[in-house]
Design an enzyme around this catalytic site. Structure first.
Site, PDB file in Angstrom:
ATOM      1  N   ASP A  48     -13.644   0.713  -1.442  1.00 14.62           N
ATOM      2  CA  ASP A  48     -12.594  -0.295  -1.625  1.00 14.62           C
ATOM      3  C   ASP A  48     -12.914  -1.006  -2.941  1.00 14.62           C
ATOM      4  O   ASP A  48     -13.955  -1.671  -3.048  1.00 14.62           O
ATOM      5  CB  ASP A  48     -12.618  -1.267  -0.435  1.00 14.62           C
ATOM      6  CG  ASP A  48     -11.524  -2.311  -0.539  1.00 14.62           C
ATOM      7  OD1 ASP A  48     -11.131  -2.662  -1.673  1.00 14.62           O
ATOM      8  OD2 ASP A  48     -11.058  -2.787   0.508  1.00 14.62           O
ATOM      9  N   TYR A  71       4.338  -8.148  -7.559  1.00 12.22           N
ATOM     10  CA  TYR A  71       3.614  -6.926  -7.944  1.00 12.22           C
ATOM     11  C   TYR A  71       3.322  -6.937  -9.441  1.00 12.22           C
ATOM     12  O   TYR A  71       2.192  -6.687  -9.874  1.00 12.22           O
ATOM     13  CB  TYR A  71       4.464  -5.713  -7.564  1.00 12.22           C
ATOM     14  CG  TYR A  71       4.003  -4.386  -8.109  1.00 12.22           C
ATOM     15  CD1 TYR A  71       2.869  -3.754  -7.614  1.00 12.22           C
ATOM     16  CD2 TYR A  71       4.734  -3.739  -9.125  1.00 12.22           C
ATOM     17  CE1 TYR A  71       2.469  -2.517  -8.109  1.00 12.22           C
ATOM     18  CE2 TYR A  71       4.341  -2.504  -9.620  1.00 12.22           C
ATOM     19  CZ  TYR A  71       3.208  -1.897  -9.118  1.00 12.22           C
ATOM     20  OH  TYR A  71       2.807  -0.680  -9.603  1.00 12.22           O
TER      21      TYR A  71
HETATM   22  N1  LIG Z   1       4.605   5.224  -8.331  1.00 13.72           N
HETATM   23  C1  LIG Z   1       5.191   4.701  -9.406  1.00 13.72           C
HETATM   24  O1  LIG Z   1       6.402   4.881  -9.643  1.00 13.72           O
HETATM   25  C2  LIG Z   1       4.392   3.874 -10.369  1.00 13.72           C
HETATM   26  C3  LIG Z   1       5.088   3.257 -11.437  1.00 13.72           C
HETATM   27  C4  LIG Z   1       4.352   2.499 -12.351  1.00 13.72           C
HETATM   28  C5  LIG Z   1       2.988   2.367 -12.216  1.00 13.72           C
HETATM   29  N2  LIG Z   1       2.352   2.964 -11.165  1.00 13.72           N
HETATM   30  C6  LIG Z   1       0.893   2.782 -11.067  1.00 13.72           C
HETATM   31  O2  LIG Z   1       0.300   4.062 -10.984  1.00 13.72           O
HETATM   32  C7  LIG Z   1      -0.920   3.973 -10.241  1.00 13.72           C
HETATM   33  C8  LIG Z   1      -0.953   5.048  -9.174  1.00 13.72           C
HETATM   34  O3  LIG Z   1       0.169   4.865  -8.324  1.00 13.72           O
HETATM   35  P1  LIG Z   1       0.571   5.921  -7.207  1.00 13.72           P
HETATM   36  O4  LIG Z   1       2.045   6.052  -7.282  1.00 13.72           O
HETATM   37  O5  LIG Z   1      -0.305   7.110  -7.253  1.00 13.72           O
HETATM   38  O6  LIG Z   1       0.229   5.046  -5.909  1.00 13.72           O
HETATM   39  P2  LIG Z   1      -0.159   5.483  -4.434  1.00 13.72           P
HETATM   40  O7  LIG Z   1       0.319   6.859  -4.144  1.00 13.72           O
HETATM   41  O8  LIG Z   1       0.287   4.343  -3.576  1.00 13.72           O
HETATM   42  O9  LIG Z   1      -1.746   5.528  -4.507  1.00 13.72           O
HETATM   43  C9  LIG Z   1      -2.509   4.370  -4.569  1.00 13.72           C
HETATM   44  C10 LIG Z   1      -3.860   4.698  -3.994  1.00 13.72           C
HETATM   45  O10 LIG Z   1      -4.670   3.527  -4.028  1.00 13.72           O
HETATM   46  C11 LIG Z   1      -5.398   3.453  -2.815  1.00 13.72           C
HETATM   47  N3  LIG Z   1      -5.822   2.085  -2.562  1.00 13.72           N
HETATM   48  C12 LIG Z   1      -5.093   1.024  -2.155  1.00 13.72           C
HETATM   49  N4  LIG Z   1      -5.877  -0.065  -2.036  1.00 13.72           N
HETATM   50  C13 LIG Z   1      -7.134   0.315  -2.391  1.00 13.72           C
HETATM   51  C14 LIG Z   1      -8.368  -0.351  -2.478  1.00 13.72           C
HETATM   52  N5  LIG Z   1      -8.503  -1.660  -2.164  1.00 13.72           N
HETATM   53  N6  LIG Z   1      -9.460   0.342  -2.865  1.00 13.72           N
HETATM   54  C15 LIG Z   1      -9.370   1.657  -3.160  1.00 13.72           C
HETATM   55  N7  LIG Z   1      -8.229   2.352  -3.100  1.00 13.72           N
HETATM   56  C16 LIG Z   1      -7.109   1.680  -2.719  1.00 13.72           C
HETATM   57  C17 LIG Z   1      -4.430   3.961  -1.778  1.00 13.72           C
HETATM   58  O11 LIG Z   1      -5.118   4.333  -0.606  1.00 13.72           O
HETATM   59  P3  LIG Z   1      -4.379   4.240   0.835  1.00 13.72           P
HETATM   60  O12 LIG Z   1      -3.306   5.285   0.787  1.00 13.72           O
HETATM   61  O13 LIG Z   1      -5.476   4.524   1.792  1.00 13.72           O
HETATM   62  O14 LIG Z   1      -3.825   2.858   0.926  1.00 13.72           O
HETATM   63  C18 LIG Z   1      -3.824   5.148  -2.527  1.00 13.72           C
HETATM   64  O15 LIG Z   1      -4.621   6.291  -2.381  1.00 13.72           O
HETATM   65  C19 LIG Z   1      -0.990   2.537  -9.737  1.00 13.72           C
HETATM   66  O16 LIG Z   1      -1.784   1.782 -10.608  1.00 13.72           O
HETATM   67  C20 LIG Z   1       0.445   2.050  -9.822  1.00 13.72           C
HETATM   68  O17 LIG Z   1       0.509   0.647  -9.978  1.00 13.72           O
HETATM   69  C21 LIG Z   1       3.010   3.712 -10.243  1.00 13.72           C
END
Ligand SMILES: NC(=O)c1ccc[n+]([C@@H]2O[C@H](COP(=O)([O-])OP(=O)(O)OC[C@H]3O[C@@H](n4cnc5c(N)ncnc54)[C@H](OP(=O)(O)O)[C@@H]3O)[C@@H](O)[C@H]2O)c1
Length: 286
Positions: A36, A125
């Site tokens: 975490d 956010y």
């Molecule tokens: N998706 C988009 O459209 C988008 C757009 C702009 C920016 N981003 C950025 O891109 C990055 C990746 O996003 P994504 O879409 O891949 O998100 P995601 O699929 O929600 O993945 C986020 C990961 O972070 C893990 N996580 C959450 N809390 C945590 C903690 N305290 N310690 C360790 N791990 C933790 C989650 O685990 P659990 O599943 O177990 O909770 C999940 O594996 C993020 O920084 C996000 O802000 C995404």
């Protein structure tokens, strides 16, 4: 030389692990259960055990609407966690590549946001992610902070997977035509994150989105077209018809000036990326 990828089971984390392994890096995969990022002891102990030279932080609180009611919890993951990672990287001499978002901007512009343009988040956010960027660069000025937007990929729910599902379930689908951005394939972004990890020296803020510009409606039409389905089944609507707890930015188009620096290359146009991604993304819906 070990790389540590946090949030490795997320949509982006999956692709970073695959890409970095494919390029011969020794990867330590950590999910939230193993590490975490908001727990100081867990972060320190991971560094003691793994001695990573590069950390790619894909872990985040990404539930944009829930963050409105639970900003303190989102802050722990999106700001306190990255601060801890950056401080620990600084102490251990590791490189950090940290992922951020277009939500740091207001979304009121009508020309692409530059990397140095003032951030003005309008959502909880966005505020937590901006605090994370600042904390990372304060603790470790040599870190790369990479803002992305409108991500889709094969692992996890996203707009493209939702459209592919709705295409099979409904005759018509209503999609907003008054929010603009850059649909971005997680594989293309992962490739650039790994490059930034490999380059010891690229510091500061980068924008990493596929190039061009689309509305959600235009993106949905392109998904239907690529699937051999009549794009006329996608109907235009407006944000007013789709009110959500966190207001979505109307304009999320990012400028890519920093990818002209030596050793770097901008991401390809969004339609090319979607065409390349489509066969794999459509597989589960056949
Ligand atoms: N998706 C988009 O459209 C988008 C757009 C702009 C920016 N981003 C950025 O891109 C990055 C990746 O996003 P994504 O879409 O891949 O998100 P995601 O699929 O929600 O993945 C986020 C990961 O972070 C893990 N996580 C959450 N809390 C945590 C903690 N305290 N310690 C360790 N791990 C933790 C989650 O685990 P659990 O599943 O177990 O909770 C999940 O594996 C993020 O920084 C996000 O802000 C995404």
């Amino acid at each position: 030389m070990t790389w540590l990828v946090t949030g490795a089971t997320g949509m982006l984390g999956h692709e970073v692990v695959a890409l970095a392994r494919g390029r011969g890096h020794d990867i330590a995969v950590r999910t939230r259960r193993d590490l975490d990022i908001s727990h100081r002891d867990q972060v320190e102990s991971a560094f003691q055990t793994l001695t990573p030279r590069v950390v790619v932080n894909c872990a985040a609180w990404t539930a944009v609407d829930d963050a409105e009611e639970r900003e303190r919890e989102a802050y722990r993951v999106n700001a306190d966690g990255p601060r801890l990672l950056a401080e620990t990287c600084a102490r251990h001499g590791a490189r950090l590549v940290h992922v951020s978002t277009d939500y740091v901007f207001s979304g009121d512009a009508d020309v692409p946001y530059g990397e140095g343009d003032p951030a003005e988040p309008r959502t909880a956010y966005g505020r937590t992610k901006l605090a994370g960027e600042k904390a990372v660069l304060d603790a470790l000025p040599s870190a790369a902070v990479v803002r992305t937007a409108w991500l889709y990929g094969a692992h996890g729910s996203n707009f493209v997977s939702t459209m592919l599902r709705l295409m099979a379930e409904r005759e018509t689908v209503e999609v907003v035509d008054d929010q603009f951005g850059q649909p971005t394939w997680a594989v293309d972004l992962a490739d650039r994150l790994v490059t930034l990890g490999e380059l010891g020296s690229a510091a500061g803020v980068f924008h990493a989105t596929n190039s061009g510009k689309a509305s959600w409606f235009e993106l949905a039409q392109e998904i239907f077209r690529l699937s051999g389905t009549d794009p006329g089944r996608v109907r235009r609507t407006t944000s007013e018809a789709f009110v959500r707890p966190a207001k979505r930015p109307a304009f999320s188009v990012l400028g890519h000036a920093r990818w002209r620096e030596p050793g770097l290359e901008p991401l390809r146009p969004w339609r090319d990326a979607l065409r390349a991604a489509h066969p794999e993304l459509a597989k589960p819906f056949r």
